[in-house]
Design an enzyme around this catalytic site. Structure first.
Site, mmCIF file in Angstrom:
data_model
loop_
_atom_site.group_PDB
_atom_site.id
_atom_site.type_symbol
_atom_site.label_atom_id
_atom_site.label_comp_id
_atom_site.label_asym_id
_atom_site.label_seq_id
_atom_site.Cartn_x
_atom_site.Cartn_y
_atom_site.Cartn_z
ATOM 1 N N TYR B 309 0.908 -1.460 -0.274
ATOM 2 C CA TYR B 309 -0.040 0.017 0.263
ATOM 3 C C TYR B 309 0.835 1.148 -0.132
ATOM 4 O O TYR B 309 1.947 1.110 0.822
ATOM 5 C CB TYR B 309 -0.881 0.017 1.508
ATOM 6 C CG TYR B 309 -1.923 1.352 1.159
ATOM 7 C CD1 TYR B 309 -3.182 0.319 0.622
ATOM 8 C CD2 TYR B 309 -1.865 2.134 1.397
ATOM 9 C CE1 TYR B 309 -4.244 0.845 1.233
ATOM 10 C CE2 TYR B 309 -3.196 2.776 1.684
ATOM 11 C CZ TYR B 309 -3.919 2.802 1.662
ATOM 12 O OH TYR B 309 -5.402 2.968 1.473
ATOM 13 N N TYR B 360 -6.032 5.494 -7.628
ATOM 14 C CA TYR B 360 -5.675 5.120 -5.453
ATOM 15 C C TYR B 360 -7.466 4.845 -5.816
ATOM 16 O O TYR B 360 -8.241 5.834 -5.018
ATOM 17 C CB TYR B 360 -5.695 6.666 -5.608
ATOM 18 C CG TYR B 360 -5.841 6.038 -3.691
ATOM 19 C CD1 TYR B 360 -4.634 5.091 -2.960
ATOM 20 C CD2 TYR B 360 -6.150 7.204 -2.787
ATOM 21 C CE1 TYR B 360 -4.928 4.670 -1.557
ATOM 22 C CE2 TYR B 360 -6.213 7.135 -1.508
ATOM 23 C CZ TYR B 360 -5.377 5.877 -0.346
ATOM 24 O OH TYR B 360 -5.471 5.517 0.617
#
Ligand SMILES: [Zn+2]
Lengths: 152, 407
Positions: B309, B360
């Site tokens: 991430y 994202y």
């Protein structure tokens, strides 16, 4: 979005909250702040400080505290220099420094203060720098803590 | 007894990725439904099979989506608490539901449209919107409200996720000598991976010179250290390992999964920062990493590709340390030596272009890429990839990690 931040000064993040929204755990902090004193709750059982003030000691799970006046000095644990304003109305106060400060007289982690550090050159501020508290008297209720370098 | 190899990801669906606000006239609901239907079709299943939702970060309202799509019966609907840190962990929750007999076919998804809202703005909202409400005579207790502990730090100027992650990053640099050149390498290697992908939103080449010419946002983070703001939806379908054998795609087994953090990691960021000294300059993933390796019976050396991430580039470096790809404090030189490069590095990272360069969608693009890598269909395919690591967070607790493997 029309927001008035009042007169802005480079390096000083303006007051945006004018009330303490205090509860039983935090009110003694604000009372002392009005008189330019930094106090923090110290666990009556094990001596651990905690900030922000809260109901339980995270080390021993008891509730009793004594409020201790601290010297108001400390060390910059970490920081950022905010250069890009998150709101166009904040452009005039950028760059400003926000950081976490470990307070003298406490164990450090668990009682750090997160503050705007003023009167510093944003390009010269470093982790480990020594700082001291000053209270900005916003109104009768609220005195906002900030830190500034201890003059050498 | 654990969930090891009990469940498998069998379907993946995704809308195109868009720049912030560009997904209109689609909506979060329509994109969620599209992604779910595509994921079911990919698996060779239909809406009649779907009976569970395992989500995170309030990605959707299962009641609304279930009604919209005519799901016959919802038997499982849970969400991990906090935000994007729960992404990979929601897959483990799905596996637990399936292994426990509570549901048979579970979707995990994110759908995101930023027309009138901005993710970074959610933190700003707490304080600045309050100021605005005060301006308009509104109530501070409407919406986010101001708690006594938040009031404690309200006037300190820390308003956004970037301001928070900058603090962890500054401390890491101070203690370990990590440099901006190392963050640049994370950004450049990720960009190189995105360039080859038609789904990626940032595909112009990124040089070291570009990186150092970018404007500083919140020292030590510059523009390129930040992820972007995107719209889109990604969904994956999980079912039992047994049933997966008979479905359309090669099963991708959930080898291990965990979500959580040390208790004092707490909300971690924004208005907290009371993390103990040894864990402060970290991603908060160390306890999760330990648990998934134990569950899977492997070590970092067995992982073939890592989908980490990457909302902020330095957090990739801290995750590389916390997941044991290099010792604590050595993440900077580790990436500097080219270890995360696709094709040549010892552990290829974010082969899809990550949050930094592809899109994202709060972590689900990483899950999609992990599945494609294990299926062997990724665009930047790691040759012979058998085990993939996918993570959610750093963020407030829980953060999460999942290991996927070839059946
Ligand atoms: Zn105690």
């Amino acid at each position: 979005m029309s927001v008035e931040f009042g007169e802005l000064k480079k390096g000083v993040f303006p007051t945006i909250l004018f009330e303490t929204h205090s509860d039983a755990s935090t009110e003694p902090f604000w009372e002392a702040a009005r008189e330019d004193k930094l106090v923090a709750p110290k666990c009556s059982n094990c001596g651990t400080f905690r900030l922000p003030p809260s109901p339980y000691c995270f080390e021993c799970q008891t509730r009793g505290v004594e409020w201790v006046q601290l010297p108001g000095t400390g060390t910059i644990h970490s920081f950022t220099v905010v250069r890009h304003p998150l709101h166009p109305g904040l452009a005039e106060c950028c760059p400003y420094v926000s950081g976490s400060v470990e307070l003298d007289g406490t164990q450090g982690a668990g009682a750090r203060m997160l503050v705007n550090i003023i009167d510093v050159d944003p390009d010269a501020v470093r982790i480990g720098d020594r700082v001291e508290i000053i209270f900005e008297h916003v109104n009768d209720e609220m005195s906002t803590p900030r830190f500034r370098p201890i003059s050498k | 007894m654990t969930i090891k190899d009990k469940a498998a990801i069998v379907g993946v669906g995704a809308t195109p990725y868009f720049k912030r606000g560009q997904s209109y006239p689609e909506s979060e609901l329509s994109m969620a439904c599209s992604a779910i239907l595509m994921a079911l079709e990919d698996a060779g299943l239909t809406i009649k099979d779907l009976d569970g939702f395992s989500i995170y970060s309030s990605s959707c309202d299962p009641a609304t989506v279930g009604a919209e799509l005519g799901v016959p019966e919802i038997r499982w609907a849970t969400s991990t608490t906090s935000g994007g840190g729960g992404c990979a962990g929601a897959l483990g929750v799905a596996a637990a539901a399936i292994d426990g007999g509570m549901a048979t076919t579970v979707v995990t998804l994110m759908t995101l449209q930023q027309l009138n809202k901005r993710l970074g703005g959610s933190a700003v909202g707490g304080m600045l919107q309050y100021a605005m409400m005060s301006d308009a005579g509104g109530s501070p207790y409407g919406g986010s409200g101001i708690s006594p502990s938040v009031a404690f730090t309200a006037n300190n100027g820390m308003l956004s996720p970037g301001h928070s992650f900058a603090q962890l990053t500054s401390r890491h640099m101070h203690l370990y000598g990590t440099k901006r050149e190392h963050f640049a390498e994370v950004c450049m290697s990720t960009r190189d991976n995105a360039i080859k992908r038609p789904t990626a939103l940032r595909t112009e080449p990124l040089t070291l010179e570009d990186y150092f010419n970018a404007r500083m946002i919140s020292d030590p983070l510059c523009l390129f250290d930040y992820t972007m703001e995107s719209d889109g939806a990604v969904a994956v379908i999980t079912t039992s390992a047994e049933r997966a054998k008979d479905l359309k795609q090669p099963p991708v087994l959930i080898m291990a999964s965990a979500h959580g953090a040390s208790g004092r990691w707490g909300p971690a960021l924004f208005k907290y920062f009371q993390i103990p000294n040894d864990e402060f300059p970290s991603s908060g993933h160390r306890p999760v990493a330990k648990r998934i390796y134990e569950m899977a019976g492997i070590t970092a050396a067995d992982v073939d590709v890592a989908l980490l991430y990457d909302h902020f580039s330095p957090m990739v470096i801290m995750q590389l340390e916390d997941y044991g790809f290099c010792p604590i404090g050595e993440g900077g030189p580790f990436v500097g030596d080219g270890n995360i490069r696709y094709g040549t590095g010892s552990i290829p990272v974010n082969t899809h272009g990550g949050n930094l360069s592809e899109a994202y969608i709060i972590g689900m693009t990483h899950v999609r890429e992990a599945v494609e890598q294990i299926r062997g269909t990724a665009i930047n395919q790691v040759e012979g990839a058998e085990i993939a690591l996918v993570t959610g967070g750093p963020a407030g607790s829980p953060v999460s990690g999942t290991l996927l493997r070839k059946a």
